[in-house]
Design an enzyme around this catalytic site. Sequence first.
Site, PDB file in Angstrom:
ATOM      1  N   GLY A  43      -7.788  -3.884   2.031  1.00 19.85           N
ATOM      2  CA  GLY A  43      -7.145  -3.438   0.843  1.00 19.85           C
ATOM      3  C   GLY A  43      -7.155  -4.347  -0.315  1.00 19.85           C
ATOM      4  O   GLY A  43      -7.182  -3.838  -1.616  1.00 19.85           O
ATOM      5  N   ASP A  99      -3.438  -6.663  -1.121  1.00 15.37           N
ATOM      6  CA  ASP A  99      -3.179  -5.406  -1.979  1.00 15.37           C
ATOM      7  C   ASP A  99      -1.693  -4.972  -2.285  1.00 15.37           C
ATOM      8  O   ASP A  99      -1.267  -5.001  -3.371  1.00 15.37           O
ATOM      9  CB  ASP A  99      -4.010  -4.152  -1.361  1.00 15.37           C
ATOM     10  N   ASP A 102       4.231  -5.474   1.580  1.00  9.23           N
ATOM     11  CA  ASP A 102       5.461  -4.259   2.164  1.00  9.23           C
ATOM     12  C   ASP A 102       6.578  -4.949   2.975  1.00  9.23           C
ATOM     13  O   ASP A 102       7.374  -5.334   2.582  1.00  9.23           O
ATOM     14  CB  ASP A 102       4.562  -3.154   2.968  1.00  9.23           C
ATOM     15  N   LYS A 130       6.548  -4.303  -2.873  1.00  6.54           N
ATOM     16  CA  LYS A 130       7.785  -3.492  -2.513  1.00  6.54           C
ATOM     17  C   LYS A 130       8.675  -4.122  -2.128  1.00  6.54           C
ATOM     18  O   LYS A 130       8.868  -4.356  -0.696  1.00  6.54           O
ATOM     19  CB  LYS A 130       7.010  -2.377  -1.333  1.00  6.54           C
ATOM     20  N   ARG A 164      -9.408   4.537  -1.470  1.00  8.18           N
ATOM     21  CA  ARG A 164      -9.444   3.201  -2.073  1.00  8.18           C
ATOM     22  C   ARG A 164     -10.082   3.147  -3.431  1.00  8.18           C
ATOM     23  O   ARG A 164     -10.012   2.038  -4.026  1.00  8.18           O
ATOM     24  CB  ARG A 164     -10.175   2.261  -1.050  1.00  8.18           C
TER      25      ARG A 164
HETATM   26  P1  IMP Z   1       3.165  -5.376   5.584  1.00 14.56           P
HETATM   27  O1  IMP Z   1       2.594  -6.038   6.581  1.00 14.56           O
HETATM   28  O2  IMP Z   1       4.308  -4.203   6.262  1.00 14.56           O
HETATM   29  O3  IMP Z   1       3.771  -6.122   4.359  1.00 14.56           O
HETATM   30  O4  IMP Z   1       1.888  -4.220   5.107  1.00 14.56           O
HETATM   31  C1  IMP Z   1       1.141  -4.765   4.502  1.00 14.56           C
HETATM   32  C2  IMP Z   1      -0.297  -3.570   4.633  1.00 14.56           C
HETATM   33  O5  IMP Z   1       0.363  -2.256   4.548  1.00 14.56           O
HETATM   34  C3  IMP Z   1      -0.807  -3.781   3.297  1.00 14.56           C
HETATM   35  O6  IMP Z   1      -1.959  -4.724   3.209  1.00 14.56           O
HETATM   36  C4  IMP Z   1      -1.516  -2.253   3.240  1.00 14.56           C
HETATM   37  O7  IMP Z   1      -2.696  -2.234   3.738  1.00 14.56           O
HETATM   38  C5  IMP Z   1      -0.443  -1.397   3.741  1.00 14.56           C
HETATM   39  N1  IMP Z   1       0.420  -0.669   2.927  1.00 14.56           N
HETATM   40  C6  IMP Z   1       1.785  -0.967   2.755  1.00 14.56           C
HETATM   41  N2  IMP Z   1       2.340  -0.116   1.973  1.00 14.56           N
HETATM   42  C7  IMP Z   1       1.326   0.949   1.510  1.00 14.56           C
HETATM   43  C8  IMP Z   1       1.166   1.709   0.589  1.00 14.56           C
HETATM   44  O8  IMP Z   1       2.287   2.172  -0.128  1.00 14.56           O
HETATM   45  N3  IMP Z   1      -0.135   2.388   0.305  1.00 14.56           N
HETATM   46  C9  IMP Z   1      -1.164   1.918   1.102  1.00 14.56           C
HETATM   47  N4  IMP Z   1      -1.145   0.922   2.064  1.00 14.56           N
HETATM   48  C10 IMP Z   1      -0.033   0.347   2.219  1.00 14.56           C
HETATM   49 MG    MG Z   2      -4.062  -0.194   4.324  1.00 20.41          MG
END
Ligand code: IMP
Ligand code: MG
Length: 189
Positions: A43, A99, A102, A130, A164
């Site tokens: 990402g 990227d 979340d 986010k 992407r």
């Molecule tokens: P986390 O581990 O939950 O913080 O997730 C991070 C990963 O989830 C990022 O590197 C993204 O690849 C994916 N991700 C989270 N939210 C989105 C979104 O809104 N669109 C696309 N990918 C997302």
């Molecule tokens: Mg992803």
Amino acid sequence: MHRDVEKVLFTEEQIVRGVERIAARITEDFRGEELVAVAILKGSCIFVSDLIRRLPLPMGLAFVYAQSYRDATTPGDLEVHLMPFDEEIQGRSVLLIDDILDSGRTMSAIRGEMLKRGARKVRTCVFLDKPSRRAVELDADYSCFEVDDLFVVGYGLDYAGRYRNLPYVAELKRSVLPAALAADGEQAG
Ligand code: IMP
Ligand code: MG
């Protein structure tokens, strides 16, 4: 591809300004340090290439491959592959780049791994943040933009492995999401 887009959230021009804004801060903060940028694939590929070209500092570049999504818009299990060599990390200031922040699980796990491997310090840098979705205690040291609890694509961010390459960040049409949600493939970072 463009016709699957419901709404553009950040245009190419806004993205350039957002990247420039944090690049200036990072340049000041890391001046005189042994910097290595560690990009989380896939990402962050577009963001990292735009960002590092705006950091006029001596630096290394390394990659980590993280998979957390199973063709869905909620996180699945996290797998991390292809860690940089210890020599690339030891004693260095790591700028960990993704990227989007979340739940924070990906960044938090990789940050811990970098410290375990002897990084002098780790700072987190994301294109999008986010904050409403955070499941672990972690803040981004640098982020270009905040987004609400929406699933977004483009500028490196994918949905089911696609989109992407959109040059802007967008929300997809509802009619696009359920079709791909039915698929059960695996996909990356
Ligand atoms: P986390 O581990 O939950 O913080 O997730 C991070 C990963 O989830 C990022 O590197 C993204 O690849 C994916 N991700 C989270 N939210 C989105 C979104 O809104 N669109 C696309 N990918 C997302
Ligand atoms: Mg992803």
